[in-house]
Design a protein around this motif. Structure first.
Motif, PDB file in Angstrom:
ATOM      1  N   HIS B 216       0.795  -1.220   0.000  1.00 46.47           N
ATOM      2  CA  HIS B 216       0.000   0.000   0.000  1.00 46.47           C
ATOM      3  C   HIS B 216       0.828   1.271   0.000  1.00 46.47           C
ATOM      4  O   HIS B 216       0.394   2.292  -0.508  1.00 46.47           O
ATOM      5  N   CYS B 217       1.991   1.218   0.607  1.00 47.69           N
ATOM      6  CA  CYS B 217       2.783   2.443   0.683  1.00 47.69           C
ATOM      7  C   CYS B 217       3.937   2.408  -0.307  1.00 47.69           C
ATOM      8  O   CYS B 217       4.654   3.383  -0.448  1.00 47.69           O
ATOM      9  N   ASN B 218       4.111   1.248  -0.977  1.00 40.53           N
ATOM     10  CA  ASN B 218       5.212   1.103  -1.915  1.00 40.53           C
ATOM     11  C   ASN B 218       6.567   1.361  -1.264  1.00 40.53           C
ATOM     12  O   ASN B 218       7.457   1.969  -1.861  1.00 40.53           O
ATOM     13  N   ILE B 219       6.703   0.932  -0.014  1.00 40.55           N
ATOM     14  CA  ILE B 219       8.007   1.001   0.649  1.00 40.55           C
ATOM     15  C   ILE B 219       8.613  -0.374   0.487  1.00 40.55           C
ATOM     16  O   ILE B 219       8.190  -1.326   1.133  1.00 40.55           O
ATOM     17  N   THR B 220       9.586  -0.492  -0.385  1.00 39.57           N
ATOM     18  CA  THR B 220      10.080  -1.832  -0.703  1.00 39.57           C
ATOM     19  C   THR B 220      11.253  -2.218   0.184  1.00 39.57           C
ATOM     20  O   THR B 220      11.997  -1.376   0.669  1.00 39.57           O
ATOM     21  N   LYS B 221      11.416  -3.524   0.338  1.00 41.45           N
ATOM     22  CA  LYS B 221      12.465  -4.095   1.173  1.00 41.45           C
ATOM     23  C   LYS B 221      13.841  -3.701   0.635  1.00 41.45           C
ATOM     24  O   LYS B 221      14.080  -3.741  -0.561  1.00 41.45           O
ATOM     25  N   GLN B 222      14.738  -3.339   1.538  1.00 45.09           N
ATOM     26  CA  GLN B 222      16.126  -3.051   1.164  1.00 45.09           C
ATOM     27  C   GLN B 222      16.939  -4.302   1.475  1.00 45.09           C
ATOM     28  O   GLN B 222      17.339  -4.502   2.612  1.00 45.09           O
ATOM     29  N   ASP B 223      17.122  -5.117   0.452  1.00 35.84           N
ATOM     30  CA  ASP B 223      17.678  -6.433   0.725  1.00 35.84           C
ATOM     31  C   ASP B 223      19.197  -6.375   0.886  1.00 35.84           C
ATOM     32  O   ASP B 223      19.945  -6.780   0.014  1.00 35.84           O
ATOM     33  N   GLU B 224      19.630  -5.875   2.025  1.00 34.74           N
ATOM     34  CA  GLU B 224      21.071  -5.733   2.261  1.00 34.74           C
ATOM     35  C   GLU B 224      21.523  -6.734   3.322  1.00 34.74           C
ATOM     36  O   GLU B 224      20.789  -7.057   4.238  1.00 34.74           O
ATOM     37  N   ASP B 225      22.755  -7.213   3.174  1.00 36.69           N
ATOM     38  CA  ASP B 225      23.324  -8.072   4.204  1.00 36.69           C
ATOM     39  C   ASP B 225      24.812  -7.750   4.333  1.00 36.69           C
ATOM     40  O   ASP B 225      25.357  -6.943   3.582  1.00 36.69           O
TER      41      ASP B 225
END
Lengths: 197, 330
Positions: B216-225
């Motif tokens: 809904h907010c289009n806040i996407t996952k920051q796939d960092e490791d």
């Protein structure tokens, strides 16, 4: 003055649209994919007996869509020049058959996933990348098509699925096999893979 | 008391949705991407968006309305602008050699030798190939004999939306890894995005079972490791290592895994058996959503070990290089 500007901009838009529009990569790939989807959804082609004719139809669409010569050259890289004429022709045929076998199964599994075309990026004067996504209930898979303009047609020379280039993936395999084995042996491995030993 | 609670939750859901829907969705960095996106009035958005929590489970139709495929009218403008952008940024020195006329006898066109993707991806040495290949066969058997059958039974018992929720829950739990690594990479935007996601999904997403932040907010996952963090600071992969059970990795990413272990809340579950059990459960759940992927990769390959190794290396190098996803600031 305002009216004139509007009319002028519309005119300019109309003049430039058809030229820029003709055969652009995104439209080309979208048309091919829609064509494939039409075959898959065709109500006449239901059941086991129709599977074969579906595969044939999709295969002929793939022939238009992909530049198999270019694909073969790119996957072999430097090794391409070491193959003789007959070997090149056989390699191209085998590679095409392997790709078809590998991806046809997945294509036939298609049910009602959404395919969205996001944008195209021109990489150079005859190369472009079209970005698309397949959206299923549980995952979203980004698929990018790298395309090349050949004889006035945009053809696919690489597919990048979830950031993994198919051409590069095969190239690394061929390279390592050819480091230890002869060209004939590679062709034999490919024949065996297809059950044509 | 109960009525009050229900009232408060209804009000908060309404507030959340008004915030979420009023929020301008983040789009790819190309400014012309805005052209791809027809303006959807708030009323349309609301009608396209069913009530919560059904909305959290099934919102694909809604998502698609936000970003439809290009229509014929939008394409030419995009093309023209992108062309300019790319030509200015990148130097494609080999353009003139790209005339692709295929002649079977003479190969004048050598452009296929130095293709664009070769510059992006660097090969990683594999001195442990013998061990790695052994582990490939081990992991392959582990998949076909244990993981896949378990996941198949689990898939029959647990419906898909529930499995997606379990995956969401574990993803939400991995917040510290992503947050800390965004900070370590000096990606303040990304860190902020992760905090927003964690807050939204832990509350309105019912402890992370749903992912309203993305939907809904289009806040996407920051796939960092941590492996990527080390990569961002210029550390190369070293060598390729195929671990039993854990699968493909590199020397750098193995160090990264150790770092991430300490940031993973599951690692702190006591006793250790329980922690291992949770990780196994997570693996089975995630596998159940992607049965067939490994098989397809393996079937398509001429040498599956090399194919998987290359896929892993490509995947990781792209992740290290990729720009931070567009976040709230857009």
């Amino acid at each position: 003055m305002k009216k004139l500007t509007i009319i002028l901009s519309i005119t300019i838009f109309l003049i430039f649209q058809p030229r820029a529009h003709a055969g652009v990569p995104l439209d080309t790939i979208q048309a091919h994919i829609n064509h494939v989807l039409d075959v898959l959804r065709d109500p006449v082609l239901k059941g086991e007996s129709a599977t074969k004719s579906k595969k044939e139809k999709i295969g002929s669409i793939a022939a238009d869509m992909f530049d198999f010569n270019g694909l073969s050259k790119r996957t072999l890289g430097k090794n391409w020049s070491k193959f003789n004429k007959e070997q090149r022709i056989e390699f191209t045929d085998l590679y095409r058959a392997i790709l078809e076998k590998a991806y046809m199964g997945r294509i036939m599994e298609y049910t009602d996933e959404k395919i969205v075309f996001d944008k195209e990026t021109i990489l150079s004067k005859n190369k472009a990348e079209v970005q698309s996504r397949i959206i299923t209930k549980s995952v979203e898979i980004p698929i990018y098509y790298r395309m090349i303009l050949k004889n006035g047609e945009w053809q696919v020379y690489d597919i990048i699925i979830e950031g993994i280039s198919m051409t590069r993936n095969y190239r690394s395999q061929f390279k390592e096999i050819l480091a230890k084995k002869s060209h004939e042996e590679l062709l034999k491995i490919m024949r065996e893979k297809l059950g044509k030993a | 008391m109960n009525i009050f609670k229900i009232f408060v939750s209804i009000v908060s859901v309404i507030i959340f949705f008004s915030i979420g829907l009023a929020h301008k969705p983040a789009y790819p960095s190309f400014p012309e991407a805005a052209l791809n996106c027809p303006v959807i009035s708030p009323a349309q958005k609301r009608s396209a968006c069913p009530s919560f929590p059904e909305a959290a489970v099934d919102t694909y139709s809604y998502q698609n309305q936000k970003r439809p495929a290009l229509t014929a009218h939008e394409t030419p403008l995009d093309t023209a602008e992108i062309t300019e952008d790319v030509d200015n940024d990148l130097d494609y020195a080999n353009d003139d050699m790209d005339e692709e006329v295929f002649t079977e006898d003479v190969d004048n066109d050598l452009d296929y030798l130095d293709d664009d993707f070769d510059e992006e991806i660097v090969e990683v040495p594999d001195p442990l190939a013998k061990f790695n290949r052994g582990m490939y066969h081990f992991n392959d058997k582990l998949y076909f004999w244990a993981l896949k059958p378990t996941a198949q039974v689990y898939r029959v018992v647990v419906p898909e939306p529930m499995r997606v929720s379990v995956r969401n829950f574990f993803t939400n739990l991995g917040f510290p890894i992503r947050f800390v690594n965004c900070l370590l990479q000096a990606n303040i935007d990304g860190a902020g995005t992760e905090i927003s996601r964690f807050t939204v999904n832990s509350t309105f997403g019912l402890a992370g079972l749903f992912d309203p932040a993305t939907r809904h907010c289009n806040i996407t996952k920051q796939d960092e490791d941590f492996g990527q963090t080390l990569g961002v600071y210029g550390l190369r992969e070293g060598i390729f290592i195929n671990w039993p059970v854990l699968g493909p990795s590199t020397l750098r990413d193995s160090v990264g895994m150790i770092g991430d272990y300490f940031l993973n809340p599951i690692s702190y579950v006591q006793p250790t058996e329980a922690s291992l059990g949770i990780n196994a459960g997570k693996k089975v759940n995630n596998t159940s959503l992607r049965i067939g992927d490994y098989e397809a990769l393996k079937d398509a390959a001429i040498d599956p070990y090399i194919s998987i190794r290359d896929a892993y290396i490509q995947h990781r190098q792209r992740k290290v290089k990729e720009k931070p996803s567009p976040s709230l600031s857009n």
